[in-house]
Design a protein around this motif. Structure first.
Motif, PDB file in Angstrom:
ATOM      1  N   THR A 212       1.612   7.587   1.881  1.00 43.83           N
ATOM      2  CA  THR A 212       0.729   8.121   0.847  1.00 43.83           C
ATOM      3  C   THR A 212      -0.446   7.171   0.588  1.00 43.83           C
ATOM      4  OG1 THR A 212       2.669   9.118  -0.156  1.00 43.83           O
ATOM      5  CG2 THR A 212       0.680   9.065  -1.489  1.00 43.83           C
ATOM      6  N   ALA A 213      -0.123   5.874   0.518  1.00 41.59           N
ATOM      7  CA  ALA A 213      -1.178   4.894   0.255  1.00 41.59           C
ATOM      8  C   ALA A 213      -2.212   4.902   1.385  1.00 41.59           C
ATOM      9  CB  ALA A 213      -0.572   3.498   0.113  1.00 41.59           C
ATOM     10  N   TYR A 214      -1.752   5.042   2.621  1.00 40.62           N
ATOM     11  CA  TYR A 214      -2.684   5.063   3.764  1.00 40.62           C
ATOM     12  C   TYR A 214      -3.589   6.298   3.701  1.00 40.62           C
ATOM     13  CZ  TYR A 214      -4.293   5.294   8.638  1.00 40.62           C
ATOM     14  OH  TYR A 214      -5.059   5.382   9.782  1.00 40.62           O
ATOM     15  N   CYS A 215      -3.004   7.474   3.488  1.00 40.31           N
ATOM     16  CA  CYS A 215      -3.794   8.712   3.460  1.00 40.31           C
ATOM     17  C   CYS A 215      -4.760   8.707   2.275  1.00 40.31           C
ATOM     18  CB  CYS A 215      -2.876   9.937   3.383  1.00 40.31           C
ATOM     19  SG  CYS A 215      -1.924  10.206   4.889  1.00 40.31           S
ATOM     20  N   LEU A 216      -4.249   8.382   1.096  1.00 39.78           N
ATOM     21  CA  LEU A 216      -5.123   8.365  -0.078  1.00 39.78           C
ATOM     22  C   LEU A 216      -6.172   7.264   0.057  1.00 39.78           C
ATOM     23  CD1 LEU A 216      -2.757   8.983  -3.154  1.00 39.78           C
ATOM     24  CD2 LEU A 216      -3.899  10.631  -1.671  1.00 39.78           C
ATOM     25  N   GLY A 217      -5.761   6.129   0.630  1.00 40.31           N
ATOM     26  CA  GLY A 217      -6.703   5.030   0.832  1.00 40.31           C
ATOM     27  C   GLY A 217      -7.831   5.421   1.771  1.00 40.31           C
ATOM     28  N   MET A 218      -7.497   6.117   2.854  1.00 41.33           N
ATOM     29  CA  MET A 218      -8.530   6.594   3.783  1.00 41.33           C
ATOM     30  C   MET A 218      -9.522   7.496   3.046  1.00 41.33           C
ATOM     31  SD  MET A 218      -8.706   5.670   6.999  1.00 41.33           S
ATOM     32  CE  MET A 218      -9.740   6.990   7.621  1.00 41.33           C
ATOM     33  N   ALA A 219      -8.988   8.409   2.223  1.00 41.85           N
ATOM     34  CA  ALA A 219      -9.868   9.332   1.499  1.00 41.85           C
ATOM     35  C   ALA A 219     -10.724   8.584   0.474  1.00 41.85           C
ATOM     36  CB  ALA A 219      -9.042  10.418   0.823  1.00 41.85           C
ATOM     37  N   ALA A 220     -10.084   7.690  -0.287  1.00 42.02           N
ATOM     38  CA  ALA A 220     -10.805   6.993  -1.348  1.00 42.02           C
ATOM     39  C   ALA A 220     -11.891   6.073  -0.776  1.00 42.02           C
ATOM     40  CB  ALA A 220      -9.824   6.173  -2.196  1.00 42.02           C
ATOM     41  N   PHE A 221     -11.545   5.334   0.264  1.00 49.99           N
ATOM     42  CA  PHE A 221     -12.519   4.443   0.903  1.00 49.99           C
ATOM     43  C   PHE A 221     -13.688   5.265   1.460  1.00 49.99           C
ATOM     44  CE2 PHE A 221     -14.570   1.505   3.486  1.00 49.99           C
ATOM     45  CZ  PHE A 221     -13.931   0.298   3.628  1.00 49.99           C
ATOM     46  N   ALA A 228     -15.871   8.238   7.126  1.00 55.13           N
ATOM     47  CA  ALA A 228     -14.491   7.955   7.507  1.00 55.13           C
ATOM     48  C   ALA A 228     -14.422   6.896   8.604  1.00 55.13           C
ATOM     49  CB  ALA A 228     -13.797   9.240   7.976  1.00 55.13           C
ATOM     50  N   PHE A 229     -15.499   6.775   9.406  1.00 58.42           N
ATOM     51  CA  PHE A 229     -15.501   5.794  10.487  1.00 58.42           C
ATOM     52  C   PHE A 229     -15.496   4.367   9.941  1.00 58.42           C
ATOM     53  CE2 PHE A 229     -17.401   8.482  14.160  1.00 58.42           C
ATOM     54  CZ  PHE A 229     -16.479   9.470  13.896  1.00 58.42           C
ATOM     55  N   ALA A 230     -16.108   4.178   8.764  1.00 53.16           N
ATOM     56  CA  ALA A 230     -16.115   2.847   8.156  1.00 53.16           C
ATOM     57  C   ALA A 230     -14.744   2.543   7.556  1.00 53.16           C
ATOM     58  CB  ALA A 230     -17.197   2.762   7.081  1.00 53.16           C
ATOM     59  N   ALA A 231     -14.086   3.576   7.051  1.00 50.18           N
ATOM     60  CA  ALA A 231     -12.800   3.383   6.396  1.00 50.18           C
ATOM     61  C   ALA A 231     -11.691   3.117   7.406  1.00 50.18           C
ATOM     62  CB  ALA A 231     -12.453   4.614   5.555  1.00 50.18           C
ATOM     63  N   PHE A 232     -11.773   3.754   8.565  1.00 48.95           N
ATOM     64  CA  PHE A 232     -10.648   3.741   9.503  1.00 48.95           C
ATOM     65  C   PHE A 232     -10.177   2.339   9.933  1.00 48.95           C
ATOM     66  CE2 PHE A 232      -8.688   3.948  13.675  1.00 48.95           C
ATOM     67  CZ  PHE A 232      -7.632   4.792  13.408  1.00 48.95           C
ATOM     68  N   PRO A 233     -11.056   1.497  10.443  1.00 52.39           N
ATOM     69  CA  PRO A 233     -10.560   0.183  10.900  1.00 52.39           C
ATOM     70  C   PRO A 233      -9.966  -0.636   9.759  1.00 52.39           C
ATOM     71  CG  PRO A 233     -12.872   0.502  11.519  1.00 52.39           C
ATOM     72  CD  PRO A 233     -12.479   1.662  10.684  1.00 52.39           C
ATOM     73  N   VAL A 234     -10.573  -0.562   8.577  1.00 53.94           N
ATOM     74  CA  VAL A 234     -10.105  -1.370   7.447  1.00 53.94           C
ATOM     75  C   VAL A 234      -8.736  -0.901   6.979  1.00 53.94           C
ATOM     76  CG1 VAL A 234     -10.615  -2.055   5.080  1.00 53.94           C
ATOM     77  CG2 VAL A 234     -12.480  -1.843   6.727  1.00 53.94           C
ATOM     78  N   MET A 235      -8.606   0.405   6.734  1.00 48.42           N
ATOM     79  CA  MET A 235      -7.344   0.941   6.209  1.00 48.42           C
ATOM     80  C   MET A 235      -6.236   0.907   7.256  1.00 48.42           C
ATOM     81  SD  MET A 235      -7.331   1.839   3.093  1.00 48.42           S
ATOM     82  CE  MET A 235      -8.646   1.244   2.062  1.00 48.42           C
ATOM     83  N   THR A 236      -6.574   1.189   8.503  1.00 53.71           N
ATOM     84  CA  THR A 236      -5.552   1.203   9.545  1.00 53.71           C
ATOM     85  C   THR A 236      -5.063  -0.223   9.816  1.00 53.71           C
ATOM     86  OG1 THR A 236      -6.648   3.122  10.481  1.00 53.71           O
ATOM     87  CG2 THR A 236      -5.006   2.064  11.854  1.00 53.71           C
ATOM     88  N   GLY A 237      -6.017  -1.165   9.868  1.00 52.38           N
ATOM     89  CA  GLY A 237      -5.640  -2.562  10.080  1.00 52.38           C
ATOM     90  C   GLY A 237      -4.855  -3.114   8.902  1.00 52.38           C
ATOM     91  N   GLY A 238      -5.206  -2.669   7.687  1.00 52.25           N
ATOM     92  CA  GLY A 238      -4.591  -3.226   6.485  1.00 52.25           C
ATOM     93  C   GLY A 238      -3.257  -2.597   6.131  1.00 52.25           C
ATOM     94  N   ILE A 239      -3.143  -1.271   6.301  1.00 50.98           N
ATOM     95  CA  ILE A 239      -1.939  -0.578   5.828  1.00 50.98           C
ATOM     96  C   ILE A 239      -1.143   0.056   6.970  1.00 50.98           C
ATOM     97  CG2 ILE A 239      -1.045   1.234   4.307  1.00 50.98           C
ATOM     98  CD1 ILE A 239      -3.495   0.845   2.558  1.00 50.98           C
ATOM     99  N   ALA A 240      -1.851   0.812   7.837  1.00 51.51           N
ATOM    100  CA  ALA A 240      -1.113   1.597   8.837  1.00 51.51           C
ATOM    101  C   ALA A 240      -0.423   0.714   9.868  1.00 51.51           C
ATOM    102  CB  ALA A 240      -2.041   2.590   9.515  1.00 51.51           C
TER     103      ALA A 240
END
Lengths: 318, 220
Positions: A212-221, A228-240
């Motif tokens: 949930t945190a990853y999906c919501l984080g992707m949306a919020a970022f 979404a391209f800016a959010a992906f590396p940060v959220m995926t590296g940090g949470i996923a």
């Protein structure tokens, strides 16, 4: 080789023509604001590579100041009346669709074939830019075709283009401005900071919470950065990677595919995705700048919930 | 963490409806200064990025063609086409467009439609014609829903295509992290979400008709 410089030259000439025609438009009380605005934008296309970084920065600042101080009006070039258009539609009928279809067909054909177009081993068209070049070419051909097929005056493409451009106004620049903002944010490390906060508030003990945190984080970022391209590396590296995939054994393909789509839900909700959300509001002459976002918000929120459920159901081995 | 002030400027500026171009400049300046750059350095960085991103604005080249077609009656023709169809409602037209846009995007044809070349000259006039008579407020809603449907069809279709930017980004990112994933594996997992998007937004479009119907009688 035909490449981006030629496309920029064409764009620059178009905006320069908008600027010149605006200057002579007495129906528009703010005609000199329009002239300055489209003129500067034309300059950016024609001479941007020779202005230097600071010169370009000053140019953008001027554009923002002209728009921000309300110096842009809507021009009123002579066009056909609604009654005349009804008559023309009755005369030409379905033929009117033909030039409109020329654009997608040529874009498709161009982006597929330009890559293979070589003379003695040299590419005729820059293969990396084939879609943009095809788009420019298609736009040019469609304009000439519609003018000839429907016996429109010689100046009609430029005047009618200006009519639509004035409706869009400052919103036309917003996608490019936001791309530049993204670059400055990257330089300042904004994404890294948001990622650190997201990781800090993510609970690490439950699989459902991590997903949930990853999906919501992707949306919020994505809502905050517009992309979404800016959010992906940060959220995926940090949470996923550490949690959803590393700790709970999620399938990387499923997690990343659905994670990116969760980011797209954020794109539907943010004015920072200007070319999807603010530009159409201007093009369709909507009174509320955010009307398109309002219309798609329920779908976006439901899709975000669906993505959380799908990732939970599909990403983990049973 | 101070660099996040730039994000705050964006949120506040858009919420208070200041001119977005000024808001963007102010946000860039705020984050840049917070990161220790001088105002001149921020302006130069912004100008450099603005210049390299000019390709984003090339899409406006389609406006002259669309404008001439409008002058020759394209929007009126779109309305005439729909008025000849008894079964056409705004919701059904948008639903058909949603399916078309999603399938086209899934095949990689993301550039075949868009707000300037399809929604304004064709889709919105068609949806309006099918829903007439409309109050002013309803007309705005039909137009906004037309634009929204184009976005949703594009977003939840394109990731099924193998060579789209987002798929390539994922493959590249995972590769750097030592995980090898085939583009096909990613695009397959975009399909469940695409189907859900079609069902959810499609249902909303059909309900949209009901929402338009009773009020349309009042307006008549």
């Amino acid at each position: 080789m035909i490449g981006l410089p030629l496309v920029y030259l064409l764009s620059g000439l178009m905006f320069a023509a908008f600027a010149v025609l605006s200057a002579g438009d007495r129906e528009n009380p703010k005609r000199f604001g329009n002239t300055a605005f489209w003129g500067l934008f034309a300059l950016s296309f024609l001479a941007g590579d020779h202005l230097g970084d600071l010169g370009n920065g000053v140019l953008v600042l001027c554009l923002a100041l002209i728009a921000g101080s309300g110096q842009l009006g809507v021009g009123a070039p002579k066009s056909t009346s609604p009654q005349e258009r009804e008559g023309l539609a009755a005369t030409y009928g379905v033929k009117l669709y033909a030039p409109a279809l020329v654009i997608p067909v040529l874009v498709l054909a161009g982006s597929l074939t330009f890559k293979h177009l070589t003379v003695q081993g040299v590419h005729l068209v820059d293969p990396k830019q084939s879609t943009l070049i095809a788009l420019a070419l298609a736009a040019l051909i469609a304009a000439v075709l519609s003018q000839v097929m429907f016996k429109q005056p010689a100046g009609a493409p430029v005047q009618e283009g200006r009519r639509l451009m004035d409706l869009v106004g400052w919103a036309a620049l917003l996608p490019q401005m936001l791309a530049a903002l993204g670059a400055v944010f990257a330089l300042a490390g904004v994404g890294k900071s948001i990622g650190e906060i997201a990781v800090m508030i993510t609970p690490a003990d439950s699989r459902f919470a991590a997903v949930t945190a990853y999906c919501l984080g992707m949306a919020a970022f994505t809502i905050m950065m517009g992309n979404a391209f800016a959010a992906f590396p940060v959220m995926t590296g940090g949470i996923a990677l550490p949690l959803v995939i590393g700790q709970f054994g999620g399938d990387p393909a499923v997690v990343c595919a659905i994670g990116m789509l969760s980011g797209f839900c954020g794109t539907l909700l943010t004015p920072l995705a200007a070319n999807f959300n603010l530009v159409p509001a201007a093009l369709l002459q909507l009174k509320d700048r955010y009307a398109v976002i309002r219309a798609q918000a329920p779908t976006a929120v439901l899709m975000l919930i669906v993505n959380v459920i799908l990732m939970n159901a599909l990403a983990f081995p049973r | 963490m101070l660099t996040l002030l730039g994000v705050a400027v964006i949120v506040l500026g858009f919420a208070l409806r200041f001119n977005p171009l000024l808001v963007v400049m102010a946000a860039a300046m705020t984050s840049g200064l917070a990161a220790g750059l001088t105002p001149v350095e921020v302006l130069a960085a912004f100008g450099k990025a603005f210049n390299t991103n000019r390709y984003v604005s090339v899409a406006w080249l389609v406006l002259p063609a669309i404008g001439v077609l409008e002058r020759a009656g394209l929007r009126e023709q779109a309305r005439r086409t729909i008025q000849g169809l008894q079964a056409a409602t705004a919701g059904r037209i948008l639903l058909a467009y949603l399916a078309l846009r999603q399938v086209a995007a899934a095949l990689g044809l993301t550039q075949v439609a868009g707000h300037a070349q399809t929604v304004r000259p064709l889709l919105a006039p068609m949806a309006e014609a099918a829903a007439e008579p409309l109050s002013d407020d309803q007309r705005q809603k039909v137009r906004a829903m037309s634009a929204a449907t184009d976005n949703i069809g594009l977003f939840f279709g394109e990731d099924i295509f193998l060579a789209i930017g987002s798929i390539l980004l994922i493959v590249g990112f995972l590769d750097q992290s030592g995980i090898t994933v085939e583009p096909l594996a990613l695009s397959v997992w975009a399909i469940p979400t695409a189907i859900a998007a079609f069902l959810i937004h499609g249902a909303r479009l059909l309900m949209f008709d009901r929402h338009l119907a009773p009020k349309a009688e009042d307006a008549a």
